[in-house]
Scaffold this motif. Structure first.
Motif, short mmCIF file in Angstrom:
data_model
loop_
_atom_site.label_atom_id
_atom_site.label_comp_id
_atom_site.label_asym_id
_atom_site.label_seq_id
_atom_site.Cartn_x
_atom_site.Cartn_y
_atom_site.Cartn_z
N ALA A 1 0.77 -1.29 -0.06
CA ALA A 1 -0.03 -0.01 -0.10
C ALA A 1 0.79 1.12 0.00
O ALA A 1 0.50 2.38 -0.85
N GLU A 2 1.81 1.04 0.71
CA GLU A 2 2.92 2.14 0.82
C GLU A 2 3.63 2.70 -0.61
O GLU A 2 3.50 3.74 -0.96
N ALA A 3 3.84 1.54 -0.97
CA ALA A 3 4.49 1.57 -2.62
C ALA A 3 3.49 2.29 -3.56
O ALA A 3 3.63 3.20 -4.39
N ALA A 4 2.36 1.84 -3.44
CA ALA A 4 1.28 2.25 -4.21
C ALA A 4 0.89 3.79 -3.98
O ALA A 4 0.78 4.53 -4.81
N ARG A 5 0.71 4.00 -2.80
CA ARG A 5 0.57 5.59 -2.29
C ARG A 5 1.61 6.47 -2.98
O ARG A 5 1.75 7.34 -3.28
N VAL B 1 -5.59 2.54 -4.60
CA VAL B 1 -4.88 1.42 -3.91
C VAL B 1 -5.69 0.41 -3.31
O VAL B 1 -5.25 -0.83 -3.49
N LEU B 2 -6.97 0.59 -2.77
CA LEU B 2 -7.83 -0.63 -2.48
C LEU B 2 -8.11 -1.41 -3.48
O LEU B 2 -8.04 -2.73 -3.72
N THR B 3 -8.75 -0.76 -4.72
CA THR B 3 -9.09 -1.73 -5.85
C THR B 3 -8.08 -2.48 -6.61
O THR B 3 -8.26 -3.39 -6.95
N LEU B 4 -6.92 -1.63 -6.74
CA LEU B 4 -6.31 -2.25 -7.56
C LEU B 4 -5.08 -2.79 -6.99
O LEU B 4 -4.59 -4.02 -7.42
N ILE B 5 -4.75 -2.63 -5.88
CA ILE B 5 -3.37 -3.33 -5.13
C ILE B 5 -3.81 -4.24 -4.00
O ILE B 5 -3.59 -5.58 -4.12
N VAL B 6 -4.68 -3.68 -3.19
CA VAL B 6 -4.78 -4.46 -1.84
C VAL B 6 -6.04 -5.50 -2.05
O VAL B 6 -5.84 -6.64 -1.84
N LEU B 7 -7.32 -5.27 -2.68
CA LEU B 7 -8.43 -6.04 -2.48
C LEU B 7 -7.95 -7.35 -3.64
O LEU B 7 -8.37 -8.52 -2.90
N PRO B 8 -7.45 -7.24 -4.74
CA PRO B 8 -7.27 -8.60 -5.51
C PRO B 8 -6.27 -9.41 -4.81
O PRO B 8 -6.58 -10.63 -4.86
N GLN B 9 -5.32 -8.98 -3.79
CA GLN B 9 -4.55 -9.93 -3.03
C GLN B 9 -5.16 -10.27 -2.04
O GLN B 9 -5.17 -11.60 -1.71
N ALA B 10 -6.22 -9.45 -1.41
CA ALA B 10 -6.84 -9.84 -0.18
C ALA B 10 -7.93 -10.95 -0.65
O ALA B 10 -7.96 -11.95 0.33
#
Lengths: 224, 283
Positions: free
Chosen positions: A124-128, A137-146
Motif C-alpha cells: 500500500a505504501e508503494a502504491a501510495r 490503492v484499495l481496488t487495484l492493489i490491496v483487494l485483489p490480493q486480499a
C-alpha cells in the motif's frame, strides 16, 4: 419407507431449487455489500469507519431469525415495503434475500478485512508513493490480493449461508425447510426418512461447494 | 471493583439457581416416565400447546389456561391425578408423535386432529371436539362468504400446517398465501390490512379473537372448510388407557363440564361450537 415420495405430492427438487436460488442471489449480494463494508472499515474517513464498525457489530450479533422475521413483519406487514413483488411468494423471496445480504455481508466484510491484513503494508505504501488515491490503492492493489487470500474463509461463509437459507421458511418462502415442515406434518410415520432426505440434500449442496472452492483457494493463494 | 464483584456474585447465584431448576426439571421428567409406564405414581405428564389462546396457553406467570387444558385436567382427575399432580409439557405439532412414542408424555391434548397417518404411530381417545377450518377476518370485512372468494385474497396461515396445505391444494389454489411462523405474526398483517384473512381451525381462531387485546377487531366467517376431530393422543396399543380416557370424556360431556369449558374458553369470540362429538376411537 420412502413410498410417500411417489405420491407426487411433494416437489423436493423444486424446493431445493428455491434454496439454491436464495443462496445464489444472497451470495452475490452479500459479496458486493461485504466488499463495500470492508472498504468502509479500512477507509481513511472516520465517519465511514464508524458506520462500518457499528453496522457490522450490530447486524452480525443480531440473530438471523430476528432479521428475517423483522423484514417480513416490520418492513412488509407494518411499513408496506414489498420490494416490487406482487404476491407474497415474490415478496417473501425478495425480503429473505435482503435479510440474508444484510446479515451475510457482515461476515464477508470481516473475512475480507482479515485478507486485507495479510497484504504487506509495503504494498500500500508503494502504491501510495506512486500517487494512487485511496480508492485506487484499495481496488487495484490491496483487494485483489486480499480476495485470493480469503477464498477458503469465504467458502465457509457461503456454506453457512446455504444452510442459513432454511430460516426463510419462517416467513413462508417455499424452500427446502418449509417443505420439510409440511412433510413432517403429513407423514409423521416417516419422520427419519424425511429428515434424512433433507439432510442429504444439504450435504449434496454444500460438500461440492467446499471441495471446489477449496481447490480454487489452493490454486490462487498468494504464496508468501 | 466492589460493584463488579457483587455483579459476579449475583451472576454465579443466578447460574446456580438455573442449574438447580434444571435438575428439578429432569427429576420431574423421570417421575413422569414412571407415570407413563402405568403405575400409580405421583405425577402425570400431559402434552399441550403453550401458544394457543383459548385452547392451550402458558401465561407469563407460569399458569396454564384454555379448553385443552381444562379437558386434560378433567381427564387426569378421572385417572386419579389431582391438578397439582399434572405436569404440562409443550407439545409442538411436529413433535407430538415422538413425545408419545418415547414416553415423554402420557397424553397429548393439543388440538390433535385424528387421522390415519397419525394412527399408524399413536392411538387416540375421543374425539372430544369437532373443529372446522375457518377464516378470521377484520370485524368490518364482509367480502368473503365462501371458499372461492379466497382466490383473489391475501391469506395467511402457519408454515407447513394442514390448513395452509388445504388452501394450496384444494380450497383456493390462486389465493396469495403467506405462511408465517405463528398465528400471532399473521394477526399483525391482518390488523394492518396487508392481509385479508387468517385461516386455520375455528377453535384456534376463536381463541385469538377472544383475547383481551383483540376484542372487537376480528370475526370468524363461519365456513366449514374441513372437519378436524380433535383426539387425545396416547401410546399405541394402550387399550386400557384409551378406554379410561374415553370414559372420562363421556363423563365430562354428561355432567356439563364440557359445555362449561367451551363457553369459558371459546365463548367470548361469539363462536358457536358444535355439540360434543360421538366417541369413535377404540370401540
Amino acid at each position: 419407507m420412502f413410498d410417500f415420495l411417489d405420491s407426487g405430492q411433494y416437489d423436493v427438487l423444486g424446493a431445493f431449487w428455491v434454496t439454491v436460488q436464495l443462496t445464489l442471489y444472497s451470495a452475490v449480494g452479500s459479496l458486493i455489500w461485504g466488499t463495500i463494508l470492508a472498504g468502509m472499515r479500512v477507509s481513511p474517513v472516520p465517519l465511514m469507519r464508524a458506520f462500518g464498525t457499528a453496522y457490522v457489530d450490530i447486524v452480525r450479533n443480531t440473530p438471523l431469525t430476528v432479521i428475517i422475521i423483522g423484514c417480513s413483519l416490520g418492513l412488509n406487514q407494518t411499513l408496506g415495503i414489498s420490494l416490487g413483488g406482487g404476491t407474497f411468494k415474490e415478496i417473501g423471496f425478495r425480503l429473505a434475500v435482503l435479510g440474508f445480504i444484510a446479515y451475510t455481508g457482515t461476515f464477508v466484510c470481516e473475512a475480507l478485512r482479515s485478507g486485507i491484513n495479510t497484504v504487506p503494508v509495503g504494498q500500500a505504501e508503494a502504491a501510495r508513493a506512486l500517487g494512487l488515491s485511496f480508492f485506487q490503492v484499495l481496488t487495484l492493489i490491496v483487494l485483489p490480493q486480499a480476495f485470493r487470500a480469503v477464498i477458503a474463509p469465504l467458502t465457509n461463509v457461503l456454506i453457512a449461508l446455504t444452510k442459513n437459507t432454511t430460516v426463510a421458511a419462517a416467513i413462508g418462502v417455499a424452500e427446502a425447510a418449509l417443505l420439510m415442515k409440511e412433510m413432517i406434518e403429513n407423514e409423521p410415520q416417516a419422520l427419519f426418512a424425511v429428515f434424512g432426505i433433507f439432510a442429504l440434500g444439504f450435504v449434496l449442496l454444500t460438500l461440492p461447494t467446499g471441495l471446489l472452492l477449496g481447490w480454487v483457494a489452493k490454486r490462487v493463494a498468494v504464496k508468501r | 471493583m466492589k460493584v463488579f464483584k457483587a455483579g459476579a456474585a449475583a451472576a454465579v447465584a443466578a447460574v446456580l439457581a438455573l442449574t438447580a431448576t434444571a435438575c428439578g426439571g429432569s427429576s420431574d421428567k423421570a417421575s413422569g416416565d414412571g407415570g407413563a409406564s402405568g403405575g400409580a405414581k405421583d405425577k402425570i405428564v400431559i402434552g399441550i400447546k403453550f401458544d394457543q389462546p383459548g385452547l392451550g396457553l402458558k401465561t407469563p406467570d407460569g399458569k396454564f389456561s384454555g379448553f385443552d387444558v381444562d379437558v386434560a385436567t378433567y381427564v387426569a382427575k378421572e385417572l386419579g391425578y389431582q391438578p397439582d399432580q399434572i405436569e404440562f409439557k409443550q407439545a409442538v405439532s411436529a413433535e407430538r408423535e415422538n413425545l408419545i412414542a418415547n414416553g415423554d408424555v402420557k397424553l397429548v391434548v393439543a388440538t390433535y386432529t385424528i387421522n390415519d397417518k397419525r394412527k399408524a404411530k399413536v392411538d387416540f381417545a375421543g374425539p372430544y371436539f369437532l373443529a372446522h377450518q375457518d377464516l378470521l377476518v377484520r370485524a368490518d370485512d364482509t367480502s368473503i362468504t365462501k371458499a372461492e372468494d379466497l382466490n383473489k385474497k391475501k391469506l395467511c396461515s402457519v408454515t407447513g400446517s394442514t390448513s395452509a396445505q388445504n388452501v394450496k391444494t384444494k380450497l383456493a389454489p390462486e389465493a396469495d398465501l403467506l405462511e408465517q411462523g405463528g398465528y400471532s405474526e399473521c394477526l399483525t398483517g391482518l390488523e394492518n390490512k396487508k392481509l385479508d384473512a387468517l385461516t386455520t381451525d375455528n377453535s384456534i381462531l376463536a381463541g385469538y379473537a377472544a383475547q383481551e387485546k383483540n376484542k372487537g377487531k376480528f370475526k370468524l366467517v363461519g365456513l366449514k372448510l374441513s372437519d378436524e376431530p380433535y383426539g387425545i393422543g396416547l401410546k399405541k396399543g394402550d387399550k386400557d388407557l384409551q378406554t379410561k380416557v374415553n370414559a372420562a370424556l363421556k363423563k365430562m360431556v354428561e355432567d356439563g363440564s364440557w359445555q362449561k369449558a367451551v363457553d369459558k374458553n371459546l365463548g367470548p369470540a361469539d363462536y358457536k361450537a358444535e355439540p360434543a362429538p360421538q366417541i369413535t376411537e377404540g370401540s
